[in-house]
Enzyme design. Structure first.
Site, PDB file in Angstrom:
ATOM      1  N   TRP A 197       0.915  -1.031  -0.137  1.00  9.46           N
ATOM      2  CA  TRP A 197       0.007   0.061  -0.101  1.00  9.46           C
ATOM      3  C   TRP A 197       0.915   1.164  -0.038  1.00  9.46           C
ATOM      4  CZ3 TRP A 197      -0.791   4.101   3.366  1.00  9.46           C
ATOM      5  CH2 TRP A 197      -1.806   4.874   3.116  1.00  9.46           C
ATOM      6  N   LYS A 482     -15.453   3.744 -10.799  1.00  7.93           N
ATOM      7  CA  LYS A 482     -14.200   3.286  -9.976  1.00  7.93           C
ATOM      8  C   LYS A 482     -14.456   2.016  -9.061  1.00  7.93           C
ATOM      9  CE  LYS A 482     -10.830   5.035  -6.455  1.00  7.93           C
ATOM     10  NZ  LYS A 482     -10.590   6.193  -5.879  1.00  7.93           N
ATOM     11  N   TRP A 483     -13.971   0.839  -9.652  1.00  7.91           N
ATOM     12  CA  TRP A 483     -14.278  -0.325  -8.843  1.00  7.91           C
ATOM     13  C   TRP A 483     -13.122  -0.423  -7.810  1.00  7.91           C
ATOM     14  CZ3 TRP A 483     -17.962  -4.258 -10.589  1.00  7.91           C
ATOM     15  CH2 TRP A 483     -17.789  -5.606  -9.932  1.00  7.91           C
ATOM     16  N   ASP A 484     -13.588  -0.413  -6.478  1.00  2.06           N
ATOM     17  CA  ASP A 484     -12.333  -0.741  -5.552  1.00  2.06           C
ATOM     18  C   ASP A 484     -12.507  -2.066  -4.830  1.00  2.06           C
ATOM     19  OD1 ASP A 484     -10.304   0.229  -3.790  1.00  2.06           O
ATOM     20  OD2 ASP A 484     -11.020   2.015  -3.324  1.00  2.06           O
ATOM     21  N   ASN A 486     -10.805  -3.552  -1.133  1.00  2.00           N
ATOM     22  CA  ASN A 486      -9.794  -2.963  -0.131  1.00  2.00           C
ATOM     23  C   ASN A 486      -9.682  -4.056   0.748  1.00  2.00           C
ATOM     24  OD1 ASN A 486      -9.012  -0.335  -0.935  1.00  2.00           O
ATOM     25  ND2 ASN A 486     -11.154   0.394  -0.450  1.00  2.00           N
ATOM     26  N   CYS A 532      -9.253  -0.219  -8.968  1.00  2.00           N
ATOM     27  CA  CYS A 532      -8.588   0.332  -7.837  1.00  2.00           C
ATOM     28  C   CYS A 532      -8.607  -1.069  -6.823  1.00  2.00           C
ATOM     29  CB  CYS A 532      -9.295   1.497  -7.230  1.00  2.00           C
ATOM     30  SG  CYS A 532      -8.484   2.321  -5.853  1.00  2.00           S
ATOM     31  N   ASP A 554      -2.560   4.885  -3.755  1.00  2.00           N
ATOM     32  CA  ASP A 554      -3.368   5.894  -2.767  1.00  2.00           C
ATOM     33  C   ASP A 554      -2.065   6.847  -2.289  1.00  2.00           C
ATOM     34  OD1 ASP A 554      -5.651   4.862  -2.784  1.00  2.00           O
ATOM     35  OD2 ASP A 554      -5.558   4.034  -0.764  1.00  2.00           O
TER      36      ASP A 554
HETATM   37  C1  GLA Z   1      -9.140   3.178  -1.319  1.00  2.00           C
HETATM   38  C2  GLA Z   1      -8.892   3.753  -2.592  1.00  2.00           C
HETATM   39  C3  GLA Z   1      -9.081   5.275  -2.334  1.00  2.00           C
HETATM   40  C4  GLA Z   1     -10.390   5.607  -1.795  1.00  2.00           C
HETATM   41  C5  GLA Z   1     -10.730   4.987  -0.606  1.00  2.00           C
HETATM   42  C6  GLA Z   1     -12.025   5.067  -0.195  1.00  2.00           C
HETATM   43  O1  GLA Z   1      -8.293   3.360  -0.233  1.00  2.00           O
HETATM   44  O2  GLA Z   1      -7.427   3.258  -2.920  1.00  2.00           O
HETATM   45  O3  GLA Z   1      -8.515   5.961  -3.621  1.00  2.00           O
HETATM   46  O4  GLA Z   1     -11.207   5.242  -2.739  1.00  2.00           O
HETATM   47  O5  GLA Z   1     -10.502   3.334  -0.551  1.00  2.00           O
HETATM   48  O6  GLA Z   1     -12.680   4.645   0.886  1.00  2.00           O
END
Ligand code: GLA
Length: 745
Positions: A197, A482-484, A486, A532, A554
């Site tokens: 990250w 934007k498909w995230d 995490n 993403c 990020d």
């Molecule tokens: C991740 C993404 C960020 C943002 C946050 C939102 O960290 O990489 O760009 O979209 O989530 O929670």
């Protein structure tokens, strides 16, 4: 032999694939490379992968013939698909190989024999070779594909595995690529990207020493490009530079767990394996089912690493990215400018701001969804409930899209469909849709409540598809998603898969994800998609089949972006590399850098913003407006041109790279000073590449503030002179930078 040569000639002349049966030899040609196949007994061998050769007879005369090598490893045949158990020479058994099967009756070896070979019809400029292989005893079949893309010197390769055995088989390994190259050179150097990250794209390069196997792996399950990126460049012989040396490049198109291994064995033979990883067990494959491994893009350069990047970029734009030739819009994404703290006014203010800067799109990031007690005002709740957060945005997303439209902007939103919070209506109703191990406490990630959903389960996929579909339909004109994603697999268990199929999760999660992405893509072909995954966790060509671009990191500190984007650009093209200008001091690193430096860095990728424009000073806005207008003019060259890396930030206290368009009529050169030493440590002239020696170029400095960074700004000079003497440049102090536009007259 004549037939093969005829086919090769016809293919070369017409650029069209000729569907035909192949007998003993085949030269798979691209513009500058040849992958040569030869049948020895009943095994297909790859007898050459490198620079172009026209005659199969020449290849066969020079290729491996069985007498190189001492014993054991050295006897491995260069089979096109090296498998555990296959016959080597002189009675040895191959205990390596990229396919390892436990057959229905418990036998652990596989011996593949050739049963057919042909070329298939494909797109113009693509030659598609298909090798049919079968176990000599079992009804176990492998179809191996090699799809050669003429223009970019890339060969896509993958296998399909199926069987008709009496019970399921277990696949211990199921690589896409399992190649053996005998004694090509005495040295090999492996370059790859590592990082996590906020530190993606870090270059790592070292020899693969005699006797070593170097492996890279990802066991995230989701963030496939964290830790290691599924790609590499391998110098064959001396360590390649940007412009010299033999290099094999590879990128595995897979968004789940994976393994890559490069073995330099003790007789200097080389083995290369790339494929999906199955976590801690075998993949169970039922009779009659077909497993298709992810494809790998292979490419070769006889002139260094720069060409490997250009080959992959061209291939990606022409064949892999969702819409590789589209010019990407300049956008503002709300995240760093507002985080979760926004209302309708915050967003329309941001729209006003990005409009004023000359941007073309506005994207609402995290925080617009989920209702009531699960309303998303922080990262602790709401994922999984893809309905409007009507407390925050009472007029709805459709109204926001209209607000964007009245300002001439396109509109996009953020989603994280593979995830949920345990604090969500979705998980309340369907706790079994969460990845979990039935006897263990549930591990929860971000916000203390985030979990991964079970993409192997068709009911879950239908639910998410339905929610996404309803959401898209409720926002007329939605232009961007934007498909995230995490989280990693924190609980690698599936309620949907049976007790005997738990290891299948590692592969089936990703094929399930692709099924979902594919359905959405088919229904909404015009919506731009950004991949993403906590930043650059989906910088992989698997996800980029469904996405137009990726969030590079990020980490938006421009100094660190010089390194991150430098690394990413080794394998992924600028049009896909989202690079946003943010505030200073930077939100992640607290470093202060000039606005010009931040622009100059972001403009070498897909330019965007991640700030609140209302907080910019008047002089910053006027600089930004001019820069955006210039970027729009330069964008075809940056987003669609060939990349040349001139000076590495890993080697100097400054960096330089450039893009040149296809007809070499335009180029853009970027120069970034990092932490500069003493005053007299001048940068060397920038040895620009890729220009037309015969053309004359007018050199103009872009994003210029007060000082010139070159004494040739405004002059028109010959391409030959510029390439042989270099562009003289000057940098003063830390984070000084420059951009030059070169236009042929
Ligand atoms: C991740 C993404 C960020 C943002 C946050 C939102 O960290 O990489 O760009 O979209 O989530 O929670």
């Amino acid at each position: 032999m004549r037939k093969v040569m005829m086919m090769t000639i016809m293919a070369a002349l017409t650029g069209w694939t000729v569907a035909a049966t192949i007998e003993n030899d085949f030269l798979l040609q691209t513009k500058n490379t040849t992958m040569a196949f030869h049948k020895s007994g009943d095994t297909w061998l790859m007898v050459h992968y490198g620079s172009k050769i026209d005659k199969a007879d020449d290849v066969n005369a020079l290729a491996w013939n069985g007498w190189v090598g001492g014993n054991f490893f050295g006897h491995r045949k260069p089979a096109t698909y090296s498998v555990y158990g296959s016959d080597n020479d002189r009675s040895t058994m191959n205990k390596f190989g990229g396919l390892a099967v436990i057959h229905a009756d418990g036998v652990t070896s596989t011996e593949l024999v050739a049963t057919g070979a042909k070329t298939e019809e494909d797109k113009p400029g693509v030659t598609h070779l298909v090798l049919e292989l079968k176990d000599s005893v079992y009804p176990f079949f492998v179809t191996q594909h090699f799809r050669a893309v003429e223009a970019s010197d890339v060969v896509e390769t993958w296998v399909e595995i199926r069987h008709d055995e009496s019970a399921p088989v277990k696949l211990m390994r199921m690589d896409s690529v399992a190649l053996v190259f005998p004694l090509l050179a005495k040295e090999y150097y492996l370059l790859s990207l590592t990082g996590q990250w906020a530190s993606e794209g870090q270059l790592a390069e070292a020899p693969v020493a005699l006797g070593q196997t170097v492996s890279m792996t990802s066991r995230s399950g989701v963030r496939s490009a964290f830790g290691d990126n599924p790609s590499f460049m391998l110098s064959v012989g001396e360590k390649a530079t940007e412009t010299a040396g033999r290099v094999i490049g590879a990128a595995l198109a897979w968004s789940g767990a994976w393994n890559i291994a490069v073995q330099h064995d003790y007789v200097d033979a080389l083995a290369i394996n790339l494929g999906p990883d199955t976590g801690n067990g075998a993949y169970t494959l039922d009779a009659g089912k077909k497993l298709t491994t992810p494809k790998t893009a292979l490419t070769y350069s006889a002139s260094g690493k720069g060409q490997i990047s250009r080959n992959l970029h061209r291939w990606a734009r022409d064949h892999q990215l969702r819409d590789g030739h589209m010019l990407r819009p300049v956008l503002l994404n709300s995240w760093e400018g507002a985080y979760f703290d926004f209302n309708e006014k915050t967003l329309t203010d941001m729209m006003d701001g990005v409009k004023e800067l000359g941007g073309e799109m506005f994207v609402v990031d995290d925080g617009w969804f989920a209702k009531g007690k699960y309303a998303r005002d922080d990262d602790k709740r709401g994922l999984g409930d893809w309905v409007l957060n009507d407390k925050k945005l009472p007029k709805g997303l459709g109204a926001l899209a209209d607000e964007a439209k009245t300002r001439g902007l396109k509109f996009g939103i953020w989603v994280e469909p593979e995830m949920a919070n345990t604090t969500s209506e979705l998980v309340d109703a369907h706790p079994d849709w969460v990845l979990r191990e039935k006897t263990r406490p549930l591990r929860q990630g971000r916000g203390g409540t985030q979990v991964v959903l079970d993409m192997t389960n068709p009911a879950l996929r239908d639910n998410i598809y339905g929610q996404m579909d309803a959401m898209v339909t409720s926002i007329p004109g939605l232009a961007y998603i934007k498909w995230d994603a995490n989280a990693d697999f924190m609980n690698a268990g599936s309620t949907y898969l049976g007790a005997d199929r738990q290891p299948n999760l590692w592969f089936d999660y990703t094929t399930g994800l692709y099924d979902l992405l594919g359905r959405l893509h088919a229904k909404y072909p015009d919506i731009i998609m950004k991949a993403c995954s906590s930043g650059g966790g989906h910088m992989d060509y698997g996800f980029l089949r469904y996405a137009d671009e990726f969030w590079t990191s990020d980490n938006t500190d421009a100094r660190q972006r010089v390194f991150i984007q430098w690394g990413a650009g080794h394998f992924y093209p600028a049009c896909a590399m989202a690079a946003h200008v943010t505030v200073s001091p930077n939100e992640q690193t607290h470093r202060t850098t000039p606005l010009k430096f931040r622009f100059d860095v972001a403009m070498s990728g897909r330019l965007g913003f991640e700030l609140h424009p209302k907080k910019m000073a008047a002089e910053e806005i006027s600089f930004a407006k001019k820069a955006v207008a210039d970027y729009k003019r330069l964008r075809p060259v940056i987003q669609q041109g060939d990349l040349y890396r001139l000076v590495s930030p890993w080697e100097q206290n400054y960096a330089s790279l450039m893009y040149v368009n296809d007809d070499k009529s335009k180029a853009v050169v970027f120069l970034y000073g990092l932490n500069r030493g003493i005053m007299s440590d001048y940068p060397a002239p920038l040895m620009v590449q890729g220009l037309d020696a015969g053309k004359r170029y007018r050199v103009t400095e872009i994003n210029k503030e007060k000082r010139d960074h070159s004494r040739i700004g405004g002059q028109t000079l010959g391409g030959a002179a510029l390439m042989s003497m270099g562009v003289p440049v000057k940098l003063v102090g830390d984070y000084d930078s420059a951009v030059f536009e070169l236009v042929a007259e």
